[in-house]
Design an enzyme around this catalytic site. Structure first.
Site, PDB file in Angstrom:
ATOM      1  N   ARG A 276       0.828  -1.118  -0.014  1.00 28.63           N
ATOM      2  CA  ARG A 276      -0.012  -0.173   0.015  1.00 28.63           C
ATOM      3  C   ARG A 276       0.862   1.202  -0.038  1.00 28.63           C
ATOM      4  NH1 ARG A 276      -1.044   2.386   4.927  1.00 28.63           N
ATOM      5  NH2 ARG A 276      -1.444   0.534   6.418  1.00 28.63           N
ATOM      6  N   HIS A 280      -3.369   3.894   5.028  1.00 28.16           N
ATOM      7  CA  HIS A 280      -4.560   2.973   5.070  1.00 28.16           C
ATOM      8  C   HIS A 280      -5.844   3.626   4.791  1.00 28.16           C
ATOM      9  CE1 HIS A 280      -7.526   0.095   6.827  1.00 28.16           C
ATOM     10  NE2 HIS A 280      -7.866   1.101   7.642  1.00 28.16           N
ATOM     11  N   TYR A 289       4.764   5.881  10.950  1.00 25.23           N
ATOM     12  CA  TYR A 289       4.850   4.280  11.563  1.00 25.23           C
ATOM     13  C   TYR A 289       5.719   3.531  10.366  1.00 25.23           C
ATOM     14  CZ  TYR A 289       0.562   3.680   8.542  1.00 25.23           C
ATOM     15  OH  TYR A 289       0.019   3.514   7.650  1.00 25.23           O
TER      16      TYR A 289
END
Lengths: 382, 326
Positions: A276, A280, A289
């Site tokens: 990805r 998200h 992150y």
């Protein structure tokens, strides 16, 4: 054709326990790949594919338009036209490859990110935006395109797919069912139960896991100690890991798995190993992150560029094709933008519609109260 | 008239048999429903007559049972799933609440989910933990679900038929300690609406409202009160979602007093909803506040204490006296 390395990811600080949670290197599997990141066509002994120039250009067009649609939706979210968006950026090959493997009579159970699969099913992309704009929770008729509503609770739909597939088998039909889910959902009990039910009833279902490496901020090693495709072995059906950024491999492997299902050979787990590229959803910030270097490493494997290089090298598509596609892409973006902005809020009485198929006296009572309350404003001349 | 006397368990079995005979799309699914016929034998003999394709023994996974039933319903089937005991429904609660209840609305009415979830519920059989609970309020609170519970053989037979015919998901709570109670069943009768409450005993001093296992207790309480010269009306609610408030209201307007009785904890229970609505609807008819009798706000107790927990005759009569004392 070795496994895509996750080495670009820096080890996190912390105890040995954290590092021990990483999958052992020896467990890294082979990826099925038919098109290298450099756009070179390669063969695989078990999964072959032979596509016409038209079909190859078609796959490219699907991926480009899906990416354009996704970019438009992301922009619309930033402009405040959508409340949220779940981008598929980077996962176009996994979705278009698997989506184009389907027959019309197959049935799809998506998550909330399968915009490319919806495209392959002929669902008008503007239909996908209602829930993100907040005018409905889905709204389309799943039976029109055999494309079920987006499911937000992670992994629930794998059971719906399994039950539907059990029904297909009962009906004696030879269509197949495909359930999409992610690496995060693989941790859910429902996915495990779907594997169990599909195996014991030999249901004609393909579990298509897009392992995009991140479940919001949780990496795959927070979900599993073994490569995900290997889970299937414990349930007694095959699992295959495919290069999820290779549209040809995704198409070939999904086609094979669907054919198995049609022949009555039961379920298959396909793990599309992909990435990805964005967040998200528009609510999170991936820079918090994950490392930039990781994203950069995956950019080099971009599914669209990979096929473009191939098309150009083999002279399957010329400049006129790419120019025309650019224009088509802009037209799609404009259409989506206008459609979203023109999307009306639902009538307020719709609040009470569709709570029940057979009606409910409780809803009737509350609807009447609400209508009387609304009417009281009219009487006051407001 | 095809009237005969049979137990609730047998009536449910006959009801399933009739539904399976009538509509080839009806399926029965659950743990041990096949060869064993279910732990309470509600599905006894069905697999022998209808085959393994329609009477489906499932893996021991409740979320899987309900989740696959949803998929089968999407394919055009009408699954009737059995959850073995009340306390085991919670692994399936997510599927019931987030999927089964909401998919029709999510699809703006274009999807129907005619799934019946049968749950033997309630205490009084001396069972171990998780085998005696009354979680009906947790389901009644969720829009999209219909929640019903029969109290006698005739209702067991007819309400299950109606639940299976319903295009909405129905949570069908079976009062397990009444499974062996016998009653008259007319299989050719014309049943009333599934969600209509029924006044099962006329009276003029006070209304007792109950459903499922507590209807019998309330009828016994009314009979006992009669000996003391009190005239008690008993309403069998039959449906906890929706609730037939009109019937309860009509009764309370006659009697002026209402006591709601259920096994589930009183706190946030269906009695609270009924008390609030009836107070709104017939404030000026009420001679006393609506009282509630039910379980305490504690985990369902071990079997040796369940008689203290479950509303019995004396606790119901005590509430009747308190109401009449106003």
């Amino acid at each position: 054709m070795t496994v895509e390395s996750t080495a670009a990811r820096k080890p996190r600080r912390g105890s040995k326990r954290t590092s021990a949670a990483k999958a052992p290197a020896s467990a890294e599997p082979q990826l099925v790949q038919l098109l290298t990141p450099e756009g070179e066509r390669v063969e695989h002994p078990d999964y072959t594919i032979d596509l016409t120039a038209d079909e190859l250009r078609g796959l490219y067009r699907d991926m480009v338009l899906t990416r354009r649609f996704d970019a438009e939706a992301t922009a619309l979210q930033r402009q405040g036209e959508l409340g949220l968006w779940a981008s598929l950026l980077g996962q176009e090959a996994a979705q278009i490859g698997s989506g184009r493997a389907l027959r019309d009579d197959d049935y799809v159970f998506p998550t909330y990110r399968e915009h490319g699969v919806a495209w392959c099913r002929g669902v008008d992309p503007t239909n996908l935006l209602g829930m993100f704009r907040g005018v409905n929770h889905g709204g389309w008729d799943p039976s029109t395109n055999n494309f079920h509503l987006y499911t937000i609770v992670i992994g629930s739909q794998t059971l719906h797919a399994t039950g539907y597939a059990m029904g297909v088998a009962k009906d004696g039909a030879d269509s197949a069912v495909i359930a999409y889910f992610g690496d995060g959902a693989s941790s859910q009990g429902d996915v495990a139960e779907a594997f169990t039910f599909s195996a014991v009833y030999n249901a004609p279902v393909v579990f298509f896991c897009q392992n995009n490496q991140w479940a919001i901020s949780e990496p795959t090693e927070r979900q599993t100690r073994v490569p995900l495709y290997q889970r299937a072995q414990g349930y007694g059906f095959p699992g295959v890991r495919v290069d999820g950024n290779d549209v040809l491999a995704c198409l070939a492997v999904t086609r094979w798995a669907l054919e198995r299902a049609r022949r009555g050979e039961g379920p298959t787990l396909v793990e599309a190993f992909t990435y990805r590229m964005g967040a998200h959803t528009t609510s999170d910030d991936p820079t918090k992150y994950r490392e930039d270097a990781e994203r950069a490493a995956w950019e080099a494997k971009d599914p669209i560029q990979r096929l473009r290089t191939h098309l150009e090298k083999r002279e399957i598509a010329d400049a006129a094709f790419f120019t025309a596609l650019d224009e088509e892409s802009e037209t799609l973006g404009k259409r989506v933008r206008e459609a979203v902005r023109a999307m009306p809020d639902p009538d307020r009485m719709a609040l009470f519609d569709h709570a029940y198929a057979d009606g409910s006296s409780l809803v009737d009572e509350e609807r009447a109260q609400f209508a009387a309350y609304q009417a009281s404003f009219a009487e006051e001349g407001n | 008239m095809a009237t005969e006397k049979m137990s609730i368990a047998k009536a449910l079995n006959e009801s399933l048999r009739k539904a399976l005979d009538t509509d080839p799309k009806v399926l029965v699914m659950g743990e041990d429903v096949g060869k064993l016929g279910g732990v309470f034998r509600i599905t006894d003999g069905l697999q022998k007559d209808f085959g393994e394709e329609r009477i489906i023994d499932t893996p021991l996974a409740e979320s899987g049972i309900v989740g696959t039933a949803i998929g089968l319903a999407l394919r055009g089937y009408r699954p009737v799933v059995e959850i073995q005991f009340d306390g085991f429904v919670f692994p399936a609660y997510d599927q019931i609440v987030t999927q089964l209840a909401k998919m029709h609305a999510r699809a703006l009415g274009k999807v129907k989910l005619p799934v019946v979830v049968r749950i033997p519920y309630g205490g009084g059989i001396g069972a171990v933990e998780h085998h005696s609970e009354s979680p009906e309020a947790l389901f009644a609170h969720v829009a999209g679900l219909k929640v019903v519970s029969p109290s006698n053989a005739s209702d067991a037979y007819w309400m299950l038929q109606q639940a299976i015919l319903c295009d909405d998901p129905v949570i069908f709570f079976e009062p397990k300690r009444r499974y062996w109670d016998k009653g008259e069943l007319d299989t050719e009768a014309v049943p009333g609406p599934l969600h209509a409450a029924v006044t099962v005993r006329d009276g003029s001093d006070l209304t007792l409202a109950a459903y499922g296992p507590m209807v019998k207790v309330c009828l016994e309480a009314a009979a006992a009160a009669q000996e003391e010269g009190k005239s008690i009306e008993v309403v069998d609610l039959r449906s906890m979602s929706p609730i037939d408030f009109d019937t309860v209201q009509a009764s309370v307007e006659r009697t002026g007093r209402l006591v709601v009785v259920h096994e589930a904890p009183v706190f946030y229970g269906s009695g609270a909803e009924i008390a609030a609505r009836i107070t709104e609807r017939c404030f000026y008819h009420l001679e006393a506040p609506v009282l509630r009798v039910g379980g305490y706000h504690v985990p369902y107790p071990p079997a040796r204490l369940e008689d203290e927990y479950l509303p019995g005759l004396d606790r119901v009569l005590d509430a009747v006296d308190r109401s009449l004392a106003y």
